[in-house]
Design a protein around this motif. Sequence first.
Motif, mmCIF file in Angstrom:
data_model
loop_
_atom_site.group_PDB
_atom_site.id
_atom_site.type_symbol
_atom_site.label_atom_id
_atom_site.label_comp_id
_atom_site.label_asym_id
_atom_site.label_seq_id
_atom_site.Cartn_x
_atom_site.Cartn_y
_atom_site.Cartn_z
ATOM 1 N N ALA A 22 -1.012 -2.606 -5.230
ATOM 2 C CA ALA A 22 -1.504 -1.265 -5.553
ATOM 3 C C ALA A 22 -2.886 -1.052 -4.952
ATOM 4 C CB ALA A 22 -1.572 -1.096 -7.049
ATOM 5 N N PHE A 25 -3.244 0.142 -1.510
ATOM 6 C CA PHE A 25 -3.111 1.568 -1.243
ATOM 7 C C PHE A 25 -4.432 2.301 -1.390
ATOM 8 C CE2 PHE A 25 1.177 0.347 -1.551
ATOM 9 C CZ PHE A 25 1.812 1.162 -0.628
ATOM 10 N N ARG A 92 -1.319 8.223 -5.829
ATOM 11 C CA ARG A 92 -0.259 8.069 -4.819
ATOM 12 C C ARG A 92 1.033 8.554 -5.452
ATOM 13 N NH1 ARG A 92 3.885 4.339 -3.690
ATOM 14 N NH2 ARG A 92 4.142 3.818 -1.484
ATOM 15 N N THR A 94 5.043 9.299 -4.755
ATOM 16 C CA THR A 94 6.175 9.207 -3.830
ATOM 17 C C THR A 94 7.252 10.188 -4.275
ATOM 18 O OG1 THR A 94 7.359 7.492 -5.054
ATOM 19 C CG2 THR A 94 5.752 6.744 -3.418
ATOM 20 N N THR A 100 7.611 8.628 -8.059
ATOM 21 C CA THR A 100 6.683 7.768 -8.796
ATOM 22 C C THR A 100 5.278 8.333 -8.652
ATOM 23 O OG1 THR A 100 6.170 6.334 -6.919
ATOM 24 C CG2 THR A 100 8.050 5.696 -8.278
ATOM 25 N N MET A 102 1.215 6.901 -9.065
ATOM 26 C CA MET A 102 0.307 5.800 -9.357
ATOM 27 C C MET A 102 -1.132 6.308 -9.273
ATOM 28 S SD MET A 102 0.028 2.070 -7.671
ATOM 29 C CE MET A 102 -0.972 2.563 -6.293
ATOM 30 N N MET A 109 -5.277 0.954 -13.703
ATOM 31 C CA MET A 109 -4.228 1.606 -12.930
ATOM 32 C C MET A 109 -3.147 2.099 -13.882
ATOM 33 S SD MET A 109 -1.782 0.077 -9.987
ATOM 34 C CE MET A 109 -0.311 -0.219 -10.920
ATOM 35 N N PHE A 111 0.750 3.501 -13.687
ATOM 36 C CA PHE A 111 1.909 3.720 -12.832
ATOM 37 C C PHE A 111 3.010 4.367 -13.652
ATOM 38 C CE2 PHE A 111 5.997 2.180 -11.132
ATOM 39 C CZ PHE A 111 5.917 2.713 -9.857
#
Lengths: 228, 822
Positions: A22, A25, A92, A94, A100, A102, A109, A111
Amino acid sequence: MGFRSSHDSTDSAPRTGRRAVAALFVLVAASVAVPGSSFCETSLDLATLMQKMGSSTGVIAEFVETKEIALLSAPLESRGTIYFAPPSKLLRITTSPSVTRMLMTPAAMRFVDEAGSDGFDLESNPIARQFVENFIVLFSGDLEGLRERYEVSFEADGKKWRLGLEPRRAPFDRLVDHLVLVGDGPQMESMEMVEEDGDRTVTRFTKTDTAHEFADGEFQRLFDGAPD
Amino acid sequence: MRSRGIRAVFFGVLFVLGGFIASRIEFSTDITNFMPDGDRAELATLARQLARSDLARTNILTVGIAADGPKGTTGGRDRRNDDRVVAATTELAKAIEGHPEIAWLRTGPGQDTMEAAWEIYFPRRFHFASVDPETEIPRLVSDDALAEAARRARDELAQPTGSIFKKMIPADPVGLFRRFAERLAAQEGPLKVHDGVFLTSDGQGVIFLGTKSSAFASKPQGELLAAIDEAFAQVAAGFAAEVASELRKGTAGDLGEDPARGSGPDPGLVLTLERSGANRFAVDAERSIRRDVRWIGLLSMLGIAVLFYAYFRSVGRFALAMMPAVAGVAAATAAGLAVFGQLDGLTIAFGASLIGVAIDYPIHLLNHDALSRDSRAETVRRLGPTLSVGALTTMASFAGLSLTAFPGFQEIGFFAMTGVGVALLTTLFVVPAFLGGATEAPRLSHSTAGSLGAMVRGLDGRRKVLLAVPVLCLGFAAWALPGLTWEDDLSKLSNIDPALQEEDNRVRSRVSQFDTGRFAIATGADEAEVLAVNDKLYAKLLEAKSASALEDFRSLADLVRSPDLQRRNIEAFRKDSTLVARTDAAFTSAGFRTGALGEFNDWFAADPLPPLTIDDLRASPLGDLLATLLVDLDTKVAAVTQLRGIRDVDALGRAIEAVPGARLFDQKRFVNRLYAEFRGATFRQIFVGCALVLFVLLIRYRALRPALAALLPSLLVALLVLSIAALRGESVNLLHVVSLIMVMGMGVDYGVFLVDSSDDPRGFDATMLSLLLSCLTTVLVFGTLALSSHPALSVIGRTTGLGVLLSLLIAPVTLVALGEGD
């Protein structure tokens, strides 16, 4: 320029896990955040690139990520968008193959996939924290710090540039063999991460806005709940 | 010469007893002594072991940064402050870790914990797959489940989190280790780790430390707490200097700090320390009691000095008055040690209080010696039967204790009877030897005795009216007693500083997520048996959790399960001969390369690892985790499961008890029930004791009326004390009842003294003065405790003070009312 690719395989990767990946990214986002307005036509040097990284107001970029994993018979492709709000908030999203989200900061973090939320503290893992610190060093334009953490190589040819990073510090160096970030003037075009076992992840960025100013509502919608 | 010999023998015997006691004394606070039966004795042992375990000896310190605000607030959570907190926490830990009272100290999870968990459990992922392998594993590896596992694995590889699973998929395609690890991670609690140091969610650094001594050993604990205070003061001073220095330099915020918030430290930042630990309450209680006892003791001694000087012209007479009680306690302790091997702290404390009754005997003797015209020998001879009956009735009332089913109460009974017997002998044979030449009472004694005697004689013509007194007392009791409430939660008798309690709660809530004092317990004869019971308990708790009857729990079975269960898991996987082929097919269909699951396939071909044992775990870096989960109960072993969010305690208790060898243990409920039983047993012994006292009195007087005249005051006083408590809305507890036993013993003494001297006017006057002096001495010794701010001491003081005062008033009244004062 030859990047070394031979590191001993270890069992530590499962323990470093998703936090580490992660964090990569974040690195990607930082790399995307190269403001373009002051790029000149002459060849760029690393110091200038780093200095520009520190002055972004916000970044939005679409990405296509291709993972070549030895376990799979065919590459995996993901698509989505990255949002980066200085100094340290990254989102992030997707959209393919699944939706998803994140959200990460230096402290934690979160997610979320179709199965629900899974938040954790990055600081509970020194490796994850190292990842994030690596990113911060890059983002803040701390060239000295970057060199402490990586073997750095930089090439530029006019507006085109190529930044090679080879981790120096354990345990990061046992996970990642090297990273290559490629850009063209203000645009970060791609990042390639080669893991120690030879698996590769190539992320290509398009529609990059490196000087995005988040409106209040937009910021709230995207980053709400992000820990400081 | 004879007196000198007696004195020498007395001191010699005391010296020998002292030596014997010093060589043998071993204070214990074994609550199992006070358990009525074997079943609950096991729970009591558990309660005791928990009290002795790391759990009770653990201190938690949290170090935070407050923005010059109220305690407990933080100076903002950011990386810079986290770094500062970690530095301060580490510095404090280093400063105190060498203290001789600290057994262990931890500020973080330890580098090797995660590594150890991986090394131990990943190779045994199949061993720990399920607590019901025959049912669950076929479901886990059905075709549908395998297809779903393959799809999920592929999706996860596409995620940023893919790398963690990438390494595990070939060996664990079903995700067994992940299931296990997620269960463990869910119990990690609210703590995070920053630079290897535990941090609470509000950014406070955490130090866990265990003490070598019991939490209730106030001296070493007080020294430790003071050392921590001192060390923290230095760390805080260093922190303040650093902040000031940063302010002067205008240092910029470090990594991750939002520039918009300003770069330098807040000038109001201060370092805070908050703590949790049973030792703090013990030390605080001891300080508070000591403070109270000091000034109350001073007041008491002053009062006694005045009293004895006024009536005996000698303060030294008080030392003589105390001599029988002191000798009684010494003899009773030595006898107790000889008979029982060791004595419980509670036995000595309660027993010694009861022997306090014995102060009546020497006062009665001293007073008669001073007022009587008889020779000393004649006075002793005359008072001998009276004092003996007084002592015998007291011993008879304590005999009731020996008849209870509580071993601890039997010890108290033995202790008190022995002590009172020795006090009587000391009064009759030793005290006179210390009296010296003939003593003449001061005029005040004569006038007071005469006045008191005349006052009682003045009642003589009002016998019928006086008969109404006992009736009124009974009526008052009948009216008031139904409103009496019982308080069996003795924790309410502790004088806990609310600020201390709040701080303790605050710290605990920061670091722990499980209920305190409520556990599910699995017991077995040995570790193998306890693991088997605990496996079943674990399955039951999982059921309860899935039915929302329980939020979560932390069990030994999360770390180690019975060898049999581990083997059954392995067997459940291995007996499925199609599993390897079906798993391969499912993953190939999902896009994995053929043969990608080589490590999974290899496991089926190789010999499995032997089951994980407790000893394996103990020898690993995870061994520390066993300390609070596995408890040695002397004859048994118990696995302790911590619980959180119980919806219905009774329902969960019933569900748990369906597992043989398992039960729900609610420490507070258990202890409260125990005290309720003590109270009940004590009351029963009062009734038995009264019957025995009446029996002794009937033998002594061979007539009902004088026997009743001697006994009735104590009965009425007991009823009145309880009725007044009811009227005041004061809940009554075990301490009231024990104090009442002493008061009743004194009440009977007063009655006996009066009855025995009722045919001798001069002796009666002296007896009335004896009663007054005895009453005032008791009030000064015990009753002044009512002034204590400590509720337990106050209860003893109020009950005793009120009781003896009422005894003094009622004893002459009943004497006259029953016609024994003629």
